[in-house]
Write a protein that holds these residues in place. Structure first.
Motif, PDB file in Angstrom:
ATOM      1  N   ASN A  65     -23.525-100.578  -3.163  1.00 31.96           N
ATOM      2  CA  ASN A  65     -22.160-100.131  -2.876  1.00 31.96           C
ATOM      3  C   ASN A  65     -21.905 -99.837  -1.410  1.00 31.96           C
ATOM      4  OD1 ASN A  65     -21.079-100.134  -5.571  1.00 31.96           O
ATOM      5  ND2 ASN A  65     -22.374 -98.378  -5.984  1.00 31.96           N
TER       6      ASN A  65
ATOM      7  N   ARG B  59     -15.593 -92.355  -7.355  1.00 28.18           N
ATOM      8  CA  ARG B  59     -16.916 -92.921  -7.629  1.00 28.18           C
ATOM      9  C   ARG B  59     -17.912 -91.844  -8.004  1.00 28.18           C
ATOM     10  NH1 ARG B  59     -19.164 -96.017  -2.634  1.00 28.18           N
ATOM     11  NH2 ARG B  59     -21.151 -94.973  -2.899  1.00 28.18           N
ATOM     12  N   PHE B  60     -17.809 -90.674  -7.376  1.00 33.31           N
ATOM     13  CA  PHE B  60     -18.821 -89.639  -7.565  1.00 33.31           C
ATOM     14  C   PHE B  60     -18.374 -88.560  -8.538  1.00 33.31           C
ATOM     15  CE2 PHE B  60     -21.316 -90.209  -3.330  1.00 33.31           C
ATOM     16  CZ  PHE B  60     -21.624 -91.492  -3.719  1.00 33.31           C
TER      17      PHE B  60
ATOM     18  N   ARG C 151     -17.749 -87.564 -12.180  1.00 34.39           N
ATOM     19  CA  ARG C 151     -18.060 -88.094 -13.502  1.00 34.39           C
ATOM     20  C   ARG C 151     -17.261 -87.438 -14.611  1.00 34.39           C
ATOM     21  NH1 ARG C 151     -22.461 -91.501 -11.955  1.00 34.39           N
ATOM     22  NH2 ARG C 151     -22.751 -92.029 -14.138  1.00 34.39           N
TER      23      ARG C 151
ATOM     24  N   ARG D 190     -24.837 -91.997  -1.323  1.00 31.23           N
ATOM     25  CA  ARG D 190     -25.296 -91.721  -2.673  1.00 31.23           C
ATOM     26  C   ARG D 190     -25.541 -90.228  -2.825  1.00 31.23           C
ATOM     27  NH1 ARG D 190     -30.380 -91.258  -4.094  1.00 31.23           N
ATOM     28  NH2 ARG D 190     -31.910 -90.883  -2.475  1.00 31.23           N
TER      29      ARG D 190
END
Lengths: 258, 258
Positions: A77, A100-101, A103, A198
């Motif tokens: 990514n 994206r991060f 959840r 990440r």
DNA sequence: GAGTGGTCTAGACCACACT
DNA sequence: GTGTGGTCTAGACCACTCC
């Protein structure tokens, strides 16, 4: 301009040199070089990077080798491929990967819908020892502490306590945060050049402390998710520590295993 | 023996046929064929599959195309490559991935250490509506309900309530479970031919119900993680639903974001 | 049409494991 | 040595995007 490759150029290496334990394939070396250019900002988030053919010429390798390097960057990514258009530096701004991060998903599996962010405060202070350790800082290094509340459809759902190395985020204030519409990480990459690549999360169930419970609009002691996130940038350098409390009464933390 | 490929054989397709919306690259078709062989048990868990060269001959494509197909199967953990030895059907037995689906980690980041499994009961009964729905079963289809407790160093940490379609697990009993040493999914693939490929989890914080609290050796109402897992086999067919309660007092649920 | 990424091939050579 | 997966190359053609 065209950096020559130390080992494994197309037509050198005959027999491994003595004491060469760190072998790495050509495409890995190319990947590292591209990653360095990304890190140094040669191509900024959202921009195209040079075409595979150009990069192949630049690094004096075949297109296939560049392709394999970019393939890995794409699966990590760091970069997004778009057929017919080119390869682009990944961004936290694009709609597809805006959360994206995050959840957290509403119970009905409906799309998350709009989210309101309320920044409670942003203070500069001395970091607790555990924060220093998690961020690889030295005693005395200043940090910023941000608190904020995320709400969905008017209901508070996430309370975040965020720690940032002050050296990387000079001039970050509560006003600046409140003015900004959009994901925090988009602001970070646009205004401070810090790209979140990440993260690692430690998830636990805890009883909501009284003060936090009030902000989340739940009874003190209500079970809530504690999500401790350590966010890393290029080279796995930690640049954020955040402790989130999630009210999972009508949302859940989604995970895929494979 | 050598199945011919319908479309896109090396030397056919000139101009797309009319109304051909479902284009898929050759390597994807190969991947599908290999996956089918895996599903049908042509090669069993732990065994080698034919070499890339053999498969290339069998499907009449180049080795590179087979390679790309296997690459994807490997990243999906259906298959494991070992240089110099071959490509093997993935297993839940191997030490490296024995706890592939268990994200619980002790606080000190020490390796999990030995785990004791205690099977409480295994009953055959009519499934609640939500279980039927999650497992894509029809009203009246029988299911097995298994309860078990996982302990680390003598302390109970995970209480699982597991639902399985009875049709797939004929003859599964509490005795059989208790006799077996090793991961549940290893038993499933060895004894029942059911391979767990991937799973989706919904994580929440809840108050431990009194009965469950007793088994977990915590006070009733203690916040614990509720982990609802839906496990899928080939073709994304659901074959297990499980609700776990995790005591996160000295363990945490680990997750990586990227 | 020109340029980009995506697929497919064929062949060479390397690193590793078994025998 | 032989066979396996792993890397690298060079070239052809396809699919998509934009001009």
């Amino acid at each position: 301009m065209t950096a020559a490759l130390p080992p494994h150029s197309p037509a050198d290496d005959a027999g491994n040199d003595a004491a060469g334990p760190a072998f790495s394939p050509l495409y890995q070396q190319i990947k590292t070089l591209i990653m360095r250019s990304l890190q140094e900002g040669e191509w900024k988030p959202g921009e195209v990077i040079p075409s595979e053919i150009e990069l192949a010429a630049r690094y004096r390798v075949s297109q296939g080798t560049v392709r394999k390097a970019i393939d890995e960057l794409a699966t990590e990514n760091l970069v997004v491929r778009r057929q017919g258009k080119g390869t682009f530096v990944a961004t936290h701004t694009e709609a597809q990967v805006k959360y994206r991060f995050l959840r957290l998903v509403p119970d009905g599996d409906a799309p998350p819908g709009p989210m309101e962010r309320r920044y409670i405060d942003c203070r500069r202070l001395r970091a607790p020892a555990e924060v220093l350790r998690a961020l690889d800082l030295r005693a005395g290094d200043p940090v910023l502490q941000v608190r904020r509340l995320l709400s969905f459809q008017g209901k508070p759902v996430v309370l975040d306590l965020i720690w940032l190395p002050a050296a990387l985020f000079k001039g970050l204030t509560a006003e600046r945060l409140s003015e900004y519409r959009g994901p925090l990480y988009a602001l970070f990459e646009a205004e401070f050049g810090v790209r979140m690549i990440r993260a690692e999360e430690k998830v636990r169930a805890v009883a909501a402390p009284p003060a936090d419970a009030t902000l989340l609009d739940v009874a003190p002691g209500t079970p809530v998710l504690s999500v401790e996130r350590r966010t890393l940038t290029y080279g796995d350098r930690p640049v954020e520590l955040r402790q989130g409390l999630y009210n999972t009464a009508s949302h859940y933390y989604r995970n895929e295993l494979s």
